[in-house]
Design an enzyme around this catalytic site. Structure first.
Site, PDB file in Angstrom:
ATOM      1  N   SER A  11       0.684  -2.596   0.162  1.00 45.58           N
ATOM      2  CA  SER A  11       1.645  -3.420   0.892  1.00 45.58           C
ATOM      3  C   SER A  11       2.930  -2.701   1.250  1.00 45.58           C
ATOM      4  CB  SER A  11       2.000  -4.661   0.069  1.00 45.58           C
ATOM      5  OG  SER A  11       0.853  -5.441  -0.117  1.00 45.58           O
ATOM      6  N   THR A  12       3.363  -1.761   0.432  1.00 52.36           N
ATOM      7  CA  THR A  12       4.652  -1.134   0.679  1.00 52.36           C
ATOM      8  C   THR A  12       4.537   0.384   0.657  1.00 52.36           C
ATOM      9  OG1 THR A  12       5.249  -1.086  -1.653  1.00 52.36           O
ATOM     10  CG2 THR A  12       5.877  -3.058  -0.400  1.00 52.36           C
TER      11      THR A  12
END
Length: 181
Positions: A11-12
């Protein structure tokens, strides 16, 4: 010849894809499509590229099915798109393989349970916030300026005619904070 294609996602930017790459390679994946993007976003270029390249008999493999999507509706739509292209879907952690009828059943059961759990977490969070508000606690960041400081900001602006940027520097806050005061 059928291909085993992999999809890896975090996600990041701070997260690492290496563990997913290792697990996918150990499962016999020939090519891995990867990206660093939220699973809640449907616009995922690498996922779209992989799906476009699918041929009948290929198998899309992920380490966990939440790498493919965070919502049940989106997950089911993606797996259906994979199936419509004549390919299968396999999730290593949940031991799901939609190339078999029992694997398809298990996939739908697991996906439903996962969606249920996400909804329960959201409900519990809302309930906790409501209880905190009822008890007089307000979430979020504390105000940058106290009531007395806001009064002083207004006085400096209205009575002394000081500029917003100057007042912001005096109180070590942003000009927007001064405007809100």
């Amino acid at each position: 010849m059928n291909n085993i294609l992999g999809y890896a996602r975090v996600s990041t930017e701070g997260q690492n894809l290496e563990a997913q790459f290792d697990a996918l390679k150990a499962a016999g994946v020939g090519r891995v499509f990867s990206e660093k993007i939220s699973g809640s976003k449907r616009d995922r270029p690498e996922l779209d590229k992989m799906i476009e390249q699918l041929r009948r008999g290929d198998v899309v493999t992920v380490t966990k099915y939440d790498r493919l999507s965070r919502s049940l509706q989106d997950l089911l739509a993606i797996v259906e798109e994979i199936r419509a292209r004549g390919a299968g879907f396999r999730s290593l952690a949940e031991d799901i393989d939609t190339t078999t009828s029992s694997g398809r059943l298990i996939f739908h059961v697991f996906a439903s349970i996962s969606q249920f759990e996400r909804e329960r977490i959201s409900e519990r969070t809302r309930e906790g916030l409501a209880a905190a508000r009822k008890a007089g606690r307000i979430g979020g960041r504390p105000p940058a300026l106290s009531r007395q400081q806001r009064d002083e900001v207004r006085r400096l602006r209205d009575e002394e005619g000081r500029r917003i940027a100057e007042i912001a520097r005096l109180f070590d806050v942003s000009p927007n904070t001064v405007r809100r005061a």
